[in-house]
Design a protein around this motif. Structure first.
Motif, PDB file in Angstrom:
ATOM      1  N   TRP A  56       0.792  -1.233   0.000  1.00 25.65           N
ATOM      2  CA  TRP A  56       0.000   0.000   0.000  1.00 25.65           C
ATOM      3  C   TRP A  56       0.822   1.280   0.000  1.00 25.65           C
ATOM      4  N   PHE A  57       2.006   1.255   0.600  1.00 25.22           N
ATOM      5  CA  PHE A  57       2.746   2.505   0.770  1.00 25.22           C
ATOM      6  C   PHE A  57       4.068   2.551   0.009  1.00 25.22           C
ATOM      7  N   GLY A  58       4.419   1.499  -0.677  1.00 27.79           N
ATOM      8  CA  GLY A  58       5.660   1.484  -1.438  1.00 27.79           C
ATOM      9  C   GLY A  58       6.812   0.972  -0.606  1.00 27.79           C
ATOM     10  N   GLY A  59       7.903   0.753  -1.253  1.00 31.47           N
ATOM     11  CA  GLY A  59       9.077   0.226  -0.596  1.00 31.47           C
ATOM     12  C   GLY A  59       9.673  -0.890  -1.427  1.00 31.47           C
ATOM     13  N   SER A  60      10.620  -1.590  -0.871  1.00 33.40           N
ATOM     14  CA  SER A  60      11.307  -2.646  -1.607  1.00 33.40           C
ATOM     15  C   SER A  60      10.855  -4.024  -1.144  1.00 33.40           C
ATOM     16  N   PRO A  61      10.574  -4.919  -2.092  1.00 28.97           N
ATOM     17  CA  PRO A  61      10.249  -6.291  -1.707  1.00 28.97           C
ATOM     18  C   PRO A  61      11.488  -6.975  -1.148  1.00 28.97           C
ATOM     19  N   GLU A  62      11.283  -7.991  -0.332  1.00 30.33           N
ATOM     20  CA  GLU A  62      12.382  -8.715   0.319  1.00 30.33           C
ATOM     21  C   GLU A  62      12.629 -10.028  -0.423  1.00 30.33           C
ATOM     22  N   PRO A  63      13.821 -10.214  -0.995  1.00 30.34           N
ATOM     23  CA  PRO A  63      14.083 -11.468  -1.702  1.00 30.34           C
ATOM     24  C   PRO A  63      14.057 -12.653  -0.749  1.00 30.34           C
ATOM     25  N   ILE A  64      13.547 -13.770  -1.225  1.00 24.79           N
ATOM     26  CA  ILE A  64      13.542 -14.999  -0.433  1.00 24.79           C
ATOM     27  C   ILE A  64      14.863 -15.716  -0.724  1.00 24.79           C
ATOM     28  N   PRO A  65      15.627 -16.061   0.314  1.00 30.84           N
ATOM     29  CA  PRO A  65      16.896 -16.760   0.093  1.00 30.84           C
ATOM     30  C   PRO A  65      16.690 -18.045  -0.715  1.00 30.84           C
ATOM     31  N   ALA A  66      17.655 -18.354  -1.577  1.00 33.23           N
ATOM     32  CA  ALA A  66      17.549 -19.487  -2.506  1.00 33.23           C
ATOM     33  C   ALA A  66      17.179 -20.813  -1.829  1.00 33.23           C
ATOM     34  N   PRO A  67      17.808 -21.205  -0.703  1.00 33.74           N
ATOM     35  CA  PRO A  67      17.436 -22.494  -0.098  1.00 33.74           C
ATOM     36  C   PRO A  67      15.965 -22.536   0.362  1.00 33.74           C
ATOM     37  N   LEU A  68      15.496 -21.442   0.956  1.00 37.37           N
ATOM     38  CA  LEU A  68      14.103 -21.380   1.395  1.00 37.37           C
ATOM     39  C   LEU A  68      13.176 -21.365   0.189  1.00 37.37           C
ATOM     40  N   TRP A  69      13.511 -20.605  -0.847  1.00 36.24           N
ATOM     41  CA  TRP A  69      12.667 -20.521  -2.032  1.00 36.24           C
ATOM     42  C   TRP A  69      12.566 -21.891  -2.719  1.00 36.24           C
ATOM     43  N   GLN A  70      13.661 -22.621  -2.774  1.00 36.71           N
ATOM     44  CA  GLN A  70      13.640 -23.956  -3.376  1.00 36.71           C
ATOM     45  C   GLN A  70      12.676 -24.864  -2.623  1.00 36.71           C
ATOM     46  N   ARG A  71      12.733 -24.828  -1.300  1.00 33.44           N
ATOM     47  CA  ARG A  71      11.823 -25.650  -0.486  1.00 33.44           C
ATOM     48  C   ARG A  71      10.371 -25.211  -0.681  1.00 33.44           C
ATOM     49  N   MET A  72      10.143 -23.905  -0.743  1.00 34.74           N
ATOM     50  CA  MET A  72       8.789 -23.386  -0.952  1.00 34.74           C
ATOM     51  C   MET A  72       8.257 -23.831  -2.313  1.00 34.74           C
ATOM     52  N   GLN A  73       9.112 -23.842  -3.332  1.00 36.19           N
ATOM     53  CA  GLN A  73       8.716 -24.294  -4.664  1.00 36.19           C
ATOM     54  C   GLN A  73       8.348 -25.781  -4.646  1.00 36.19           C
ATOM     55  N   GLU A  74       9.131 -26.579  -3.923  1.00 36.05           N
ATOM     56  CA  GLU A  74       8.842 -28.010  -3.818  1.00 36.05           C
ATOM     57  C   GLU A  74       7.483 -28.247  -3.172  1.00 36.05           C
ATOM     58  N   VAL A  75       7.203 -27.529  -2.102  1.00 38.49           N
ATOM     59  CA  VAL A  75       5.910 -27.663  -1.418  1.00 38.49           C
ATOM     60  C   VAL A  75       4.782 -27.210  -2.335  1.00 38.49           C
ATOM     61  N   TRP A  76       4.960 -26.083  -3.003  1.00 39.18           N
ATOM     62  CA  TRP A  76       3.941 -25.552  -3.926  1.00 39.18           C
ATOM     63  C   TRP A  76       3.639 -26.574  -5.022  1.00 39.18           C
ATOM     64  N   ASN A  77       4.693 -27.099  -5.631  1.00 38.52           N
ATOM     65  CA  ASN A  77       4.500 -28.062  -6.721  1.00 38.52           C
ATOM     66  C   ASN A  77       3.805 -29.332  -6.243  1.00 38.52           C
ATOM     67  N   ALA A  78       4.179 -29.809  -5.074  1.00 40.79           N
ATOM     68  CA  ALA A  78       3.551 -31.010  -4.531  1.00 40.79           C
ATOM     69  C   ALA A  78       2.066 -30.786  -4.233  1.00 40.79           C
ATOM     70  N   GLN A  79       1.723 -29.599  -3.755  1.00 39.51           N
ATOM     71  CA  GLN A  79       0.343 -29.317  -3.364  1.00 39.51           C
ATOM     72  C   GLN A  79      -0.536 -28.912  -4.541  1.00 39.51           C
ATOM     73  N   PHE A  80       0.026 -28.204  -5.518  1.00 36.19           N
ATOM     74  CA  PHE A  80      -0.825 -27.620  -6.551  1.00 36.19           C
ATOM     75  C   PHE A  80      -0.630 -28.178  -7.948  1.00 36.19           C
ATOM     76  N   THR A  81       0.485 -28.836  -8.220  1.00 39.45           N
ATOM     77  CA  THR A  81       0.671 -29.359  -9.574  1.00 39.45           C
ATOM     78  C   THR A  81       0.863 -30.865  -9.591  1.00 39.45           C
ATOM     79  N   GLY A  82       1.134 -31.442  -8.441  1.00 39.22           N
ATOM     80  CA  GLY A  82       1.348 -32.883  -8.384  1.00 39.22           C
ATOM     81  C   GLY A  82       2.708 -33.302  -8.920  1.00 39.22           C
ATOM     82  N   THR A  83       3.598 -32.308  -9.166  1.00 39.75           N
ATOM     83  CA  THR A  83       4.944 -32.606  -9.658  1.00 39.75           C
ATOM     84  C   THR A  83       5.963 -32.012  -8.716  1.00 39.75           C
ATOM     85  N   ARG A  84       7.202 -32.404  -8.923  1.00 39.44           N
ATOM     86  CA  ARG A  84       8.308 -31.850  -8.131  1.00 39.44           C
ATOM     87  C   ARG A  84       9.330 -31.283  -9.102  1.00 39.44           C
ATOM     88  N   GLU A  85       9.912 -30.136  -8.737  1.00 41.80           N
ATOM     89  CA  GLU A  85      10.973 -29.531  -9.552  1.00 41.80           C
ATOM     90  C   GLU A  85      12.299 -30.075  -9.156  1.00 41.80           C
TER      91      GLU A  85
END
Length: 85
Positions: A56-85
């Motif tokens: 709402w007020f502007g600012g900079s987004p916070e990058p998600i560190p690569a190890p955490l983002w990889q795990r988040m992608q794995e969970v997302w894919n397992a829950q929503f696409t039925g595949t794993r990256e």
């Protein structure tokens, strides 16, 4: 009444898009994590956090560190696409 675009840059590749919308060539909404909205850049595939205040007020987004983002992608894919990256 139309919403005013809230332009934001991906902290990984600097691609700019409207953070308030889920767009095919922008930022894909990926739910929430620890009270922050999660977005995925459709250009580089990187993930970042967007706080409500930032949205709402502007600012900079916070990058998600690569190890955490990889795990988040794995969970997302397992829950929503039925595949794993």
């Amino acid at each position: 009444m139309a919403m005013t675009p809230r332009l934001m840059a991906c902290p990984h590749c600097q691609f700019c898009s409207d953070a308030s919308r889920d767009e095919p060539m922008g930022f894909e909404a990926r739910g929430q994590f620890n009270g922050k909205a999660v977005r995925r850049c459709t250009r580089c595939g990187g993930g970042f956090f967007v706080s409500l205040r930032l949205a709402w007020f502007g600012g900079s987004p916070e990058p998600i560190p690569a190890p955490l983002w990889q795990r988040m992608q794995e969970v997302w894919n397992a829950q929503f696409t039925g595949t794993r990256e």
